[in-house]
Motif scaffolding. Structure first.
Motif, PDB file in Angstrom:
ATOM      1  N   UNK A 172       0.810  -1.334   0.068  1.00 38.11           N
ATOM      2  CA  UNK A 172      -0.252   0.042   0.078  1.00 38.11           C
ATOM      3  C   UNK A 172       0.781   1.258   0.077  1.00 38.11           C
ATOM      4  N   UNK A 173       2.248   1.037   0.222  1.00 31.90           N
ATOM      5  CA  UNK A 173       3.021   2.168   0.041  1.00 31.90           C
ATOM      6  C   UNK A 173       4.267   2.198  -0.921  1.00 31.90           C
ATOM      7  N   UNK A 174       4.082   1.516  -1.887  1.00 28.42           N
ATOM      8  CA  UNK A 174       4.906   1.241  -2.992  1.00 28.42           C
ATOM      9  C   UNK A 174       4.797   2.064  -4.163  1.00 28.42           C
ATOM     10  N   UNK A 175       3.707   3.083  -4.228  1.00 27.07           N
ATOM     11  CA  UNK A 175       3.503   3.817  -5.338  1.00 27.07           C
ATOM     12  C   UNK A 175       2.511   3.166  -6.321  1.00 27.07           C
ATOM     13  N   UNK A 191     -11.721  -7.540   2.172  1.00 30.49           N
ATOM     14  CA  UNK A 191     -11.178  -6.411   2.140  1.00 30.49           C
ATOM     15  C   UNK A 191      -9.746  -6.350   1.283  1.00 30.49           C
ATOM     16  N   UNK A 192      -9.604  -5.142   0.718  1.00 27.70           N
ATOM     17  CA  UNK A 192      -8.664  -5.017  -0.348  1.00 27.70           C
ATOM     18  C   UNK A 192      -8.361  -3.657  -0.106  1.00 27.70           C
ATOM     19  N   UNK A 193      -6.665  -3.433  -0.092  1.00 31.12           N
ATOM     20  CA  UNK A 193      -6.245  -1.951  -0.374  1.00 31.12           C
ATOM     21  C   UNK A 193      -5.080  -2.125  -1.516  1.00 31.12           C
ATOM     22  N   UNK A 194      -5.092  -1.096  -2.334  1.00 28.79           N
ATOM     23  CA  UNK A 194      -3.977  -1.023  -3.508  1.00 28.79           C
ATOM     24  C   UNK A 194      -3.040  -0.195  -2.989  1.00 28.79           C
ATOM     25  N   UNK A 195      -3.345   1.095  -2.654  1.00 26.50           N
ATOM     26  CA  UNK A 195      -2.545   2.096  -2.313  1.00 26.50           C
ATOM     27  C   UNK A 195      -3.074   2.998  -1.160  1.00 26.50           C
ATOM     28  N   UNK A 196      -2.183   3.443  -0.415  1.00 29.01           N
ATOM     29  CA  UNK A 196      -2.971   4.532   0.647  1.00 29.01           C
ATOM     30  C   UNK A 196      -1.666   5.740   0.774  1.00 29.01           C
ATOM     31  N   UNK A 197      -2.282   7.059   0.397  1.00 28.75           N
ATOM     32  CA  UNK A 197      -1.219   7.914   0.496  1.00 28.75           C
ATOM     33  C   UNK A 197      -1.650   9.327   1.320  1.00 28.75           C
ATOM     34  N   UNK A 198      -0.870   9.362   2.326  1.00 29.54           N
ATOM     35  CA  UNK A 198      -1.331  10.362   3.192  1.00 29.54           C
ATOM     36  C   UNK A 198      -0.635  11.847   2.959  1.00 29.54           C
TER      37      UNK A 198
END
Length: 264
Positions: free
Chosen positions: A147-150, A252-259
């Motif tokens: 989720x933090x690999x861009x 549940x699935x998440x591909x990317x998270x940007x803060x």
């Protein structure tokens, strides 16, 4: 041969005697004027004239029309510049319609609000978390750094739960991000193929669920969307959380998270 007799001489011709001028009538001698003194031409340049003055036609200037024209143009330009400068000074000193005096030359624009700019903040680590006492999910500890690999794929995901509400085995699942220091969070941008279920933004000073307070919540939709912080949120840890209000057969699935936010 007989000699010719001598011819008689021609009689003399009498006429008036040639003119002999007397001493009293001698012609006056021709008077040759003395050589005229040669006037020395002044080779010095003409004295400069004041702006706007006209050089007389018979003065001792250079006599070149081009030079006089250039001097006239320069004088006119100087007059215009001086006039504009005087007008500008008079305008600066003139008060405005409200009676205020002239503005000080050193006045500056109003200062900025001083708020730090909002930028994307980089997380240093990601970890899958759950609230499922006695029934841990075998998948959530895998691939959390995705989720933090861009990239929007691969996904972090849970197991598939055939019954609603995660089969009543868990109260929720999510991924917590370690920001490395305390930050001020304004929003997170999430990429997921999931839609139609509640998803929360939580921020706190530690990774424990009790310390991560809810600061925003939206309904998930497939693709990319934003969860804004409804109130001021400061902390080192940011959690994106799926509650247990999910249908049967849910994963549940998440591909990317940007803060997004700023340094605290």
């Amino acid at each position: 041969t007989q000699a010719r007799p001598p011819q008689p001489a021609a009689p003399p011709v009498h006429g008036p005697p040639p003119y002999q001028p007397s001493a009293h009538h001698q012609p006056a001698p021709t008077q040759v004027p003395p050589p005229r003194a040669r006037t020395r031409r002044n080779t010095l340049p003409p004295a400069p004239t004041a702006p706007g003055s006209v050089v007389p036609a018979g003065s001792g200037g250079s006599g070149k029309p081009a030079n006089r024209a250039l001097m006239g143009v320069a004088a006119a330009a100087l007059t215009v510049i001086v006039g504009l400068g005087a007008w500008a000074l008079m305008r600066d000193d003139k008060p405005d319609d409200k009676g205020a005096g002239p503005k000080p030359s050193g006045a500056s624009s109003p200062p900025a609000s001083g708020k730090p700019a909002v930028t994307q903040l980089r997380a240093v680590q990601a970890e899958g978390v759950e609230d499922a006492p006695g029934h841990p999910d075998a998948q959530i500890k895998k691939n959390a750094d995705a989720v933090i690999d861009g990239r929007s794929q691969p996904y972090w995901e849970t197991q598939t739960y055939r019954s609603a509400n995660f089969g009543n085995y868990a109260k929720g699942f999510g991924v917590v991000l370690d920001m490395g220091k305390t930050v001020k969070v304004t929003s997170v941008k999430v990429s997921t193929p999931v839609s139609g279920v509640p998803i929360q933004l939580r921020v706190g000073a530690s990774r424990s669920l009790e310390a991560l307070g809810v600061v925003g919540e939206v309904s998930a939709r497939s693709g990319v969307f934003t969860i804004p912080a409804d109130k001021e949120a400061k902390g080192q840890y940011v959690l994106v959380w799926f509650t247990n209000q999910v249908p049967a057969g849910f994963k549940a699935k998440l591909g990317e998270v940007a803060v997004y936010g700023s340094a605290s």
